[in-house]
Scaffold this active site. Structure first.
Site, mmCIF file in Angstrom:
data_model
loop_
_atom_site.group_PDB
_atom_site.id
_atom_site.type_symbol
_atom_site.label_atom_id
_atom_site.label_comp_id
_atom_site.label_asym_id
_atom_site.label_seq_id
_atom_site.Cartn_x
_atom_site.Cartn_y
_atom_site.Cartn_z
ATOM 1 N N CYS A 158 12.681 -2.724 -8.290
ATOM 2 C CA CYS A 158 13.108 -1.530 -9.031
ATOM 3 C C CYS A 158 14.357 -0.867 -8.450
ATOM 4 O O CYS A 158 15.167 -0.325 -9.186
ATOM 5 C CB CYS A 158 11.972 -0.518 -9.078
ATOM 6 S SG CYS A 158 11.301 -0.135 -7.459
ATOM 7 N N HIS A 251 14.570 6.430 -9.016
ATOM 8 C CA HIS A 251 15.228 5.988 -7.773
ATOM 9 C C HIS A 251 16.723 6.304 -7.886
ATOM 10 O O HIS A 251 17.374 5.912 -8.860
ATOM 11 C CB HIS A 251 15.072 4.470 -7.594
ATOM 12 C CG HIS A 251 13.684 4.042 -7.168
ATOM 13 N ND1 HIS A 251 12.650 4.897 -6.920
ATOM 14 C CD2 HIS A 251 13.201 2.791 -6.927
ATOM 15 C CE1 HIS A 251 11.564 4.208 -6.555
ATOM 16 N NE2 HIS A 251 11.879 2.929 -6.555
HETATM 17 N N1 LIG Z 1 9.302 -1.538 -3.871
HETATM 18 C C1 LIG Z 1 9.662 -0.458 -4.704
HETATM 19 C C2 LIG Z 1 9.018 -0.587 -6.044
HETATM 20 C C3 LIG Z 1 9.906 -1.331 -6.920
HETATM 21 O O1 LIG Z 1 9.653 -2.364 -7.480
HETATM 22 C C4 LIG Z 1 9.304 0.878 -4.101
HETATM 23 O O2 LIG Z 1 8.537 0.865 -3.132
HETATM 24 O O3 LIG Z 1 9.812 1.894 -4.564
#
Ligand SMILES: N[C@@H](CC=O)C(=O)O
Length: 361
Positions: A158, A251
């Site tokens: 992500c 994010h």
């Molecule tokens: N590894 C990421 C999730 C995304 O796929 C996270 O911990 O935010």
């Protein structure tokens, strides 16, 4: 009109599984007809098994409440009545690899949110606007797995969605060096504040395995299809730090970038504004109309205000300016459980259907 394709959600009780279920309610092409989870949840209705565990702000869709949850390890049974599978499970990597291959061998397309197969050479890892041509590698994979209709396609981590689309739009200027710091929401770890109180008023400067993924997965996305499978790109060099912040969803990435040939600020803004990919050309149901939105305001994009842009499938950028050490710096933002997880996987499935890789069984 042809019938909707029947979708199974393997890992349907987890946070990403719940997102799949919510996104597929009223989807024009797919409907959820099977849900599988651990043996512990099997044999109960979905409503019973998710009791007290439904984490989304929207209510559980009515159409899934009475689906009997199946045991995900009973692959033949789960695959029997579905045309495709979305997979988001919490298991060891080797177990996930084997499980996804077992589903694919039943002749069922598997679209996975898991990282297990992201580096399997004949498995495409796709951001549909960026590398749709990687689907060609499915032909090699089908030979290996001995199936004419099944295969696995995966979405990347992500975190990379918050900066890779913005860099990709500038590819003609050859980005050569990238420094990225990601500020990642707690839903990326499958958590809410209720079940992760340590994250209130706190920042944790470590997310296991995330920096490697953030540096390496973009290179595979920009890689090429060869006889031996996908071969990753050598450039740009990416270095990253990934930080967990007290945000529910979204994010953010702070990016520094240098190019082989430095573009003007106006060229960058024009390329971001005009960037379209295959999903926009095909007008796929989940495709954002505007993939990259640039905010002129100095205090945007903000996670809370802007993560839901284009139903959580768009990417926002802002604060583009020249830098003393690199050519430019900017910030990027994407919704980690929509564009970065379930939404990204649904968009891959739409692309696969539109390109003829998924058919009714
Ligand atoms: N590894 C990421 C999730 C995304 O796929 C996270 O911990 O935010």
């Amino acid at each position: 009109m042809s019938r909707k394709l029947r979708a199974g959600i393997v890992g349907g009780t987890g946070m990403v599984g719940q997102r799949f279920i919510a996104l597929l309610e009223n989807h024009p092409w797919f409907e959820v007809t099977a849900i599988a989870a651990s043996a512990r949840s099997a044999g109960k209705t979905y409503e019973e098994s998710a009791k007290g565990r439904w984490k989304l702000s929207t209510p559980m869709p009515e159409n899934v409440k009475n689906i009997m949850v199946q045991d995900a390890s009973k692959v033949e049974e789960v695959a029997a009545d579905v045309d495709l599978i979305f997979c988001a499970v919490d298991m060891k990597k080797d177990e996930i690899k084997a499980l996804e291959e077992a589903y694919a061998r039943t002749g069922t397309p598997v679209i996975s949110n898991n990282s297990a197969h992201r580096w399997t050479p004949d498995v495409p890892m796709v951001i549909p606007e960026i590398n749709p041509e990687h689907l060609e590698v499915i032909a090699q994979q089908r030979k290996r797995l001995g199936t004419e209709t099944g295969f696995i396609a995966v979405k990347p981590n992500c975190s990379i969605q918050s900066y890779v689309p913005a860099l990709h739009a500038l590819k003609d200027f050859n980005p050569s060096k990238v420094v990225v710091t990601t500020y990642q929401a707690i839903s990326g770890a499958g958590k809410t504040f209720a079940d992760w109180p340590e994250m209130l008023d706190n920042v944790i400067p470590y997310i296991g395995g995330e920096e490697e993924k953030s540096e390496q997965e973009p290179l595979r996305i920009w890689g090429s299809v060869q006889e031996e499978g996908i071969v990753k790109s050598e450039a740009p060099t990416i270095t990253s730090q990934c930080i967990r912040v007290p945000v529910a969803d979204g994010h953010m990435a702070a990016v520094f970038v240098s190019f082989e040939k430095k573009p003007s600020k106006e060229e960058i803004l024009n390329l971001w504004k005009s960037f379209k990919g295959r999903p926009q050309e095909l007008e796929l149901p989940s495709a954002p109309k505007q993939f990259i939105t640039y905010f002129e305001e100095d205090n945007r994009p903000q996670t809370k205000l802007d993560r839901d842009i284009e139903n959580g499938m768009g990417v926002s950028t802002g604060r583009l300016r020249e830098d003393a050490l690199y050519d430019y710096k900017f910030v990027g933002l994407s919704h980690n459980t929509l564009r970065g997880a379930a939404g990204g996987a649904v968009l891959i499935a739409e692309l696969l259907k539109a390109e003829g890789y998924i058919q009714p069984k």
